[in-house]
Design a protein around this motif. Sequence first.
Motif, PDB file in Angstrom:
ATOM      1  N   GLN A  58     -78.839  10.058  71.406  1.00 42.03           N
ATOM      2  CA  GLN A  58     -78.241   9.262  70.331  1.00 42.03           C
ATOM      3  C   GLN A  58     -77.924  10.113  69.106  1.00 42.03           C
ATOM      4  O   GLN A  58     -76.936   9.879  68.409  1.00 42.03           O
ATOM      5  N   GLU A  59     -78.747  11.117  68.852  1.00 50.18           N
ATOM      6  CA  GLU A  59     -78.566  11.943  67.657  1.00 50.18           C
ATOM      7  C   GLU A  59     -77.614  13.114  67.902  1.00 50.18           C
ATOM      8  O   GLU A  59     -77.229  13.814  66.963  1.00 50.18           O
ATOM      9  N   MET A  60     -77.256  13.332  69.156  1.00 53.14           N
ATOM     10  CA  MET A  60     -76.453  14.499  69.525  1.00 53.14           C
ATOM     11  C   MET A  60     -74.991  14.313  69.125  1.00 53.14           C
ATOM     12  O   MET A  60     -74.419  13.240  69.302  1.00 53.14           O
ATOM     13  N   PRO A  61     -74.346  15.354  68.564  1.00 54.58           N
ATOM     14  CA  PRO A  61     -72.902  15.252  68.292  1.00 54.58           C
ATOM     15  C   PRO A  61     -72.118  15.312  69.599  1.00 54.58           C
ATOM     16  O   PRO A  61     -72.639  15.720  70.631  1.00 54.58           O
ATOM     17  N   PRO A  79     -69.621  16.827  72.339  1.00 52.28           N
ATOM     18  CA  PRO A  79     -69.791  15.953  73.498  1.00 52.28           C
ATOM     19  C   PRO A  79     -71.269  15.758  73.843  1.00 52.28           C
ATOM     20  O   PRO A  79     -72.033  16.725  73.895  1.00 52.28           O
ATOM     21  N   LYS A  80     -71.660  14.511  74.060  1.00 48.22           N
ATOM     22  CA  LYS A  80     -73.060  14.191  74.313  1.00 48.22           C
ATOM     23  C   LYS A  80     -73.407  14.345  75.783  1.00 48.22           C
ATOM     24  O   LYS A  80     -72.571  14.144  76.656  1.00 48.22           O
ATOM     25  N   PHE A  81     -74.660  14.660  76.055  1.00 45.00           N
ATOM     26  CA  PHE A  81     -75.171  14.640  77.422  1.00 45.00           C
ATOM     27  C   PHE A  81     -76.673  14.366  77.367  1.00 45.00           C
ATOM     28  O   PHE A  81     -77.341  14.691  76.380  1.00 45.00           O
ATOM     29  N   MET A  82     -77.184  13.739  78.410  1.00 52.29           N
ATOM     30  CA  MET A  82     -78.590  13.340  78.426  1.00 52.29           C
ATOM     31  C   MET A  82     -79.504  14.426  78.978  1.00 52.29           C
ATOM     32  O   MET A  82     -80.665  14.507  78.595  1.00 52.29           O
ATOM     33  N   LEU A 135     -85.398  11.535  76.009  1.00 48.51           N
ATOM     34  CA  LEU A 135     -84.060  12.079  76.245  1.00 48.51           C
ATOM     35  C   LEU A 135     -82.976  11.221  75.584  1.00 48.51           C
ATOM     36  O   LEU A 135     -82.003  11.741  75.030  1.00 48.51           O
ATOM     37  N   LEU A 136     -83.150   9.897  75.627  1.00 45.89           N
ATOM     38  CA  LEU A 136     -82.161   8.993  75.026  1.00 45.89           C
ATOM     39  C   LEU A 136     -82.157   9.103  73.508  1.00 45.89           C
ATOM     40  O   LEU A 136     -81.104   9.001  72.869  1.00 45.89           O
ATOM     41  N   ALA A 137     -83.346   9.310  72.932  1.00 40.32           N
ATOM     42  CA  ALA A 137     -83.424   9.479  71.479  1.00 40.32           C
ATOM     43  C   ALA A 137     -82.653  10.731  71.057  1.00 40.32           C
ATOM     44  O   ALA A 137     -81.909  10.717  70.068  1.00 40.32           O
TER      45      ALA A 137
END
Length: 905
Positions: A360-363, A365-368, A355-357
């Motif tokens: 990190q790659e998400m534009p 707004p980010k969410f886990m 999930l963290l990987a």
Amino acid sequence: RFSLLLLNLEEYYFEQHTANHIIKKGCRDERKFRGSLKICSKSIIFEPDDNVQPIIKIPLRDCISIKAPEDNEGNSLFMRDASGGISVSCSQVFLIKERNTIAPYKTVRGGTEHLFQLDVAGKQGDVVQTLHQLHRASCLDKMGDQAAMITAILQSRLARTSFDKNRFQSISEKLHMECKAEMVTPLVTNPGHVCVTDANLYFQPLNGYPKPVVQITLQNVHRIYKRRHGLMPLGLEVFCTENDLCSDIYLKFYSYQDRDKLYSFIAPHREKHVTEHTAESYMLQWQRGHISNYQYLLHLNNLADRSCNDLSQYPVFPWIIADYSSSVLDLTKPESFRDLSKPIGALNKERLDRLLARYQEMPEPKFMYGSHYSSPGYVLFYLVRVAPEYMLCLQNGKFDHADRMFNSLAETWKNCLDGATDFKELIPEFYENDSSFLVNSLKLDLGKRQGGKMVEDVELPPWASGPDDFLQKSQEALESQYVSEHLHEWIDIIFGYKQKGSEAVKAHNVFHPLTYEGGVDLNSIMDPNEKVALLTQILEFGQTPKQLFTTPHPQRIIPTPSHSISITDSPVSPNEESFEDLTEESITLAWNNIVKLKLDEQYKIHKEAITGIAVTCNGSSVFTTSQDSTLKMFSKESKTIQRSVSFSNMALSSCLILPGDTTVISSSWDNCIYFYSIAFGRQQDILMGHDDAVSKICWRDGHLYSASWDSTVKVWHCVPGETLSNKKHHFELLAKFEHEVSVNTIDLNAANTKLASGTKEGTISVWDVATETALHQLPCHSGTVFDAAFSPACFVVSFFFRTDGRHLLSAGEDCCFKVIDVQTGMLISSVTTDEPQRCFKWDGNTILSGSQSGELLIWDLLGGRVVERIKGHTGAVTSMWMNEQCNSVITGGEDKQIMFWKLQY
């Protein structure tokens, strides 16, 4: 059989008419079923009186035509003798509750025609006109346009009606307010009129369902909460009980002004003994063991806008147990418990890494996490066996796939640990006494799993002998010592400082931005279609609770035995109690009876206000200081002043007696501290230690602590001079605590490790004595801090549990008591008083205070209320002394008097 759950989400039930449903009109096998025709905003529903027959639901969007028989159709076979008839042609119809059985809806597709004949033929035209209007709304392409048109129809109906005053309980009731609102129940809202009088709150549904009027007596109201409903501050929930999960009524208003006006009227009517609690006041009760872990979580959920009437904001409770495979549940083993310091999504490291990987790659707004820990779907996943109609309502007349049902505790827990998108927590029902949600007592057909097994009761872990035993063990786990020690960590994640911002990122606790309060401003979205779509998405996805705490939550005070000497090692025989035990018991007894404090004697011994009181160990001599610059020694036996000493022409501010009763120390506004020998009746020494008035002094373990208006607190090591010679004390400055403004009062905890100081500008500071560093500095009061004191050792009769110095109480010029958690620095309670309280004593739960007007007040701190007022001085109570057993009190006042008080059991 009809309920609002047969409606679609966001649908309204407007009116009903007694009617016949005629099938195959004019044919030999014509059938007529009597029942009730319901007109709803998106559908026509016919409920037959015969329970064997299904309820018919016709979606308005699937209607081809809706008409009444015209004159030129009078010879039509279908319409002949159909006075009051309404013909509905449609492409799809749903059959519900056939043979009165709760089951997935049956769908009949293809063109069908239905004739409904109203009992009151004269209403035919109005009903048809209404149905045409609603049909046009349902056929609009965009959801936003549909919602806008239906809302306009609803508001028009509400505007044409008003509350029926004949429904008042008494003709003498005085009307205070009337407005439009909706009563909220899970998944549905019911529009109508709210009316509040001087005695009652009423709600009258527009459709008269489920009853003509709902009435609540104002004097029975215990709790009332403003709610966020549909992301808007429009809700109000009223409880007539203190600890129940479900409320008596939940209302949604059309404007926050109406909501707030009603709240301001009802709130003062709460029962006189009921105080409006804050998260901090509940925290104090929980910390001190006055409410259980379950009750505390329930109160936090209520304060965070969680309600049983709103499935998108249903109360959230934690998974506690992590062992679902053992035959015996061992609650003494930490590994039996879930790690409460982490959200569900972070419990499995491998899954978290994936999930963290992605995160990190998400534009932005980010969410886990792509799903929430609480949503309507998750709530009904757990409750489907007792609330099947809610599940059918939420899922358009269908149950979920059998393999996705709540089939097993072990499977569900495993999926929460390993599943790619499953991060759900639990609901309160897992820690209550009703186990029906675990049992398929309704004999519902919930489907067949792969392998051919039918979905029946929930499969329990081996350690549970049955559903009731499972709940009992779950309750024991929730109230266990391990959970009591760690529950604050879960509160930090769900309700606290790890819910948002950088701390949430560190805690791996980041959900979609739309789930957070303030994540979107619906008022700023002008496109009605975008607004409806966004609102639907948020409500179905779930919402994060309102944030209640922005600093780390204090840990619960875990009782530890005050002494652990075994009977065999103890010098005291098993049938005797130690002196310490007797003292502890007497202290508890005294505070339990503190309301029985009675004035014994009073004496006017000074010319100005009394500032300090100290008493010798045997209680025979009372020393007092005053603004008249004198130290006086009063004999209780002879009831006379035996000595009067003046060190300077400046006021004295406080006094104390050193161990051994040989020396009295007095502080003065002349910047000095004076040592007076009782035995030799003379000034023994003087410490010129400050640059401004000395306001307060304390003595602990050979160290003198002095507070001053020069903005410092100093710690001195005092080596006494030889008593029979002229040698003076030797003073060594050990520490200096710098403040920005004048210091008015100080106190030390029982272990002498922490110092509390209160300033003239209202700041409370907690210092680490050893390192001379400030642990916490809080602007608690607006104005002078008059008094501050750590909680003393707290005793529980028979068990003698201690909790030393975990809380700090202060009283200020701003008419407030404030309680700080010493560990975290969090302000956990604030009690407003009618007037300033100048001095006090407390046991951690009850306060005895001296007021500005001269009264002695006894406070229930946890309840935030005065339980007794005792007449005392004719001016402010400026000083207070209490003996070790807490059954004798001496007060000094601006009226220049000292008063002796005793407990009279």
